[in-house]
Design a protein around this motif. Structure first.
Motif, PDB file in Angstrom:
ATOM      1  N   UNK A  58      40.965  46.518  37.536  1.00  0.00           N
ATOM      2  CA  UNK A  58      39.534  46.802  37.663  1.00  0.00           C
ATOM      3  C   UNK A  58      38.831  45.458  37.646  1.00  0.00           C
ATOM      4  N   UNK A  59      38.003  45.198  38.649  1.00  0.00           N
ATOM      5  CA  UNK A  59      37.322  43.927  38.770  1.00  0.00           C
ATOM      6  C   UNK A  59      35.830  44.165  38.954  1.00  0.00           C
ATOM      7  N   UNK A  60      35.036  43.280  38.352  1.00  0.00           N
ATOM      8  CA  UNK A  60      33.579  43.387  38.479  1.00  0.00           C
ATOM      9  C   UNK A  60      32.995  42.019  38.794  1.00  0.00           C
ATOM     10  N   UNK A  61      32.009  42.014  39.684  1.00  0.00           N
ATOM     11  CA  UNK A  61      31.309  40.783  40.034  1.00  0.00           C
ATOM     12  C   UNK A  61      29.948  40.783  39.345  1.00  0.00           C
ATOM     13  N   UNK A  62      29.676  39.716  38.596  1.00  0.00           N
ATOM     14  CA  UNK A  62      28.370  39.545  37.969  1.00  0.00           C
ATOM     15  C   UNK A  62      27.597  38.499  38.774  1.00  0.00           C
ATOM     16  N   UNK A  63      26.513  38.010  38.241  1.00  0.00           N
ATOM     17  CA  UNK A  63      25.699  37.030  38.960  1.00  0.00           C
ATOM     18  C   UNK A  63      26.460  35.734  39.237  1.00  0.00           C
ATOM     19  N   UNK A  64      27.336  35.324  38.294  1.00  0.00           N
ATOM     20  CA  UNK A  64      28.061  34.069  38.438  1.00  0.00           C
ATOM     21  C   UNK A  64      29.574  34.201  38.285  1.00  0.00           C
ATOM     22  N   UNK A  65      30.044  35.337  37.807  1.00  0.00           N
ATOM     23  CA  UNK A  65      31.468  35.467  37.474  1.00  0.00           C
ATOM     24  C   UNK A  65      32.147  36.627  38.187  1.00  0.00           C
ATOM     25  N   UNK A  66      33.472  36.573  38.134  1.00  0.00           N
ATOM     26  CA  UNK A  66      34.334  37.689  38.509  1.00  0.00           C
ATOM     27  C   UNK A  66      35.150  38.024  37.259  1.00  0.00           C
ATOM     28  N   UNK A  67      35.104  39.276  36.833  1.00  0.00           N
ATOM     29  CA  UNK A  67      35.918  39.737  35.713  1.00  0.00           C
ATOM     30  C   UNK A  67      37.079  40.529  36.293  1.00  0.00           C
ATOM     31  N   UNK A  68      38.291  40.232  35.851  1.00  0.00           N
ATOM     32  CA  UNK A  68      39.476  40.943  36.325  1.00  0.00           C
ATOM     33  C   UNK A  68      40.247  41.441  35.112  1.00  0.00           C
ATOM     34  N   UNK A  69      40.560  42.731  35.115  1.00  0.00           N
ATOM     35  CA  UNK A  69      41.356  43.322  34.042  1.00  0.00           C
ATOM     36  C   UNK A  69      42.492  44.125  34.653  1.00  0.00           C
ATOM     37  N   UNK A  70      43.704  43.799  34.254  1.00  0.00           N
ATOM     38  CA  UNK A  70      44.891  44.537  34.686  1.00  0.00           C
ATOM     39  C   UNK A  70      45.326  45.410  33.514  1.00  0.00           C
ATOM     40  N   UNK A  71      45.680  46.658  33.810  1.00  0.00           N
ATOM     41  CA  UNK A  71      46.097  47.585  32.756  1.00  0.00           C
ATOM     42  C   UNK A  71      47.353  48.330  33.178  1.00  0.00           C
ATOM     43  N   UNK A  72      48.018  48.938  32.202  1.00  0.00           N
ATOM     44  CA  UNK A  72      49.266  49.666  32.456  1.00  0.00           C
ATOM     45  C   UNK A  72      49.176  51.060  31.853  1.00  0.00           C
ATOM     46  N   UNK A  73      49.955  52.002  32.442  1.00  0.00           N
ATOM     47  CA  UNK A  73      49.992  53.359  31.896  1.00  0.00           C
ATOM     48  C   UNK A  73      50.360  53.291  30.425  1.00  0.00           C
ATOM     49  N   UNK A  74      49.833  54.170  29.599  1.00  0.00           N
ATOM     50  CA  UNK A  74      49.061  55.375  29.912  1.00  0.00           C
ATOM     51  C   UNK A  74      47.560  55.131  30.077  1.00  0.00           C
ATOM     52  N   UNK A  75      47.123  53.896  30.013  1.00  0.00           N
ATOM     53  CA  UNK A  75      45.704  53.580  30.189  1.00  0.00           C
ATOM     54  C   UNK A  75      45.281  53.969  31.605  1.00  0.00           C
TER      55      UNK A  75
END
Length: 126
Positions: A88-105
């Motif tokens: 799941x990735x999100x773009x803010x005004x200056x940043x990119x946030x990236x989060x990788x997750x694994x099951x069962x999440x």
């Protein structure tokens, strides 16, 4: 708070995120978890993909040498899947946030963590 603290405490500290990255729109790495090594090219491509996601269905998203299959997105969010993990990735005004997750999440759980941090950073002009 330092950028590394956001990765360690907000993303990884949630217990839902397996790998995390915060980078600038230009691909400059600001902070990351120890278990991922994204390239500047991967981060630049991800950053530029928020405005036009048409090619992601064909090419997927590469981060840390892993290819994730594009699921959906908006101009602020990109959702991907790879086997039993997701991103799941999100773009803010200056940043990119990236989060990788694994099951069962599941995506909605990680979306809440990433987007809460992203909305906070936007409120702080980041």
């Amino acid at each position: 708070m330092s950028w590394q603290n956001y990765v360690d405490q907000q993303l990884m500290g949630s217990g839902l995120v397996a790998k995390a990255v915060i980078a600038g729109h230009d691909g400059t790495l600001w902070a990351k978890s120890n278990n991922i090594e994204p390239t500047r090219e991967e981060l630049v491509k991800l950053s530029s993909s928020f405005s036009d996601q048409a090619n992601l269905a064909m090419s997927g998203v590469h981060i840390g040498g892993e290819k994730f299959f594009y699921l959906s997105g908006t101009d602020k969010v990109i959702r991907c899947k790879k086997g039993k993990s997701g991103m799941h990735s999100m773009k803010t005004l200056q940043t990119i946030l990236v989060a990788v997750f694994e099951e069962p999440i599941q995506h909605p759980q990680v979306a809440s963590v990433v987007e809460s941090l992203g909305d906070y950073l936007i409120s702080m002009s980041y």
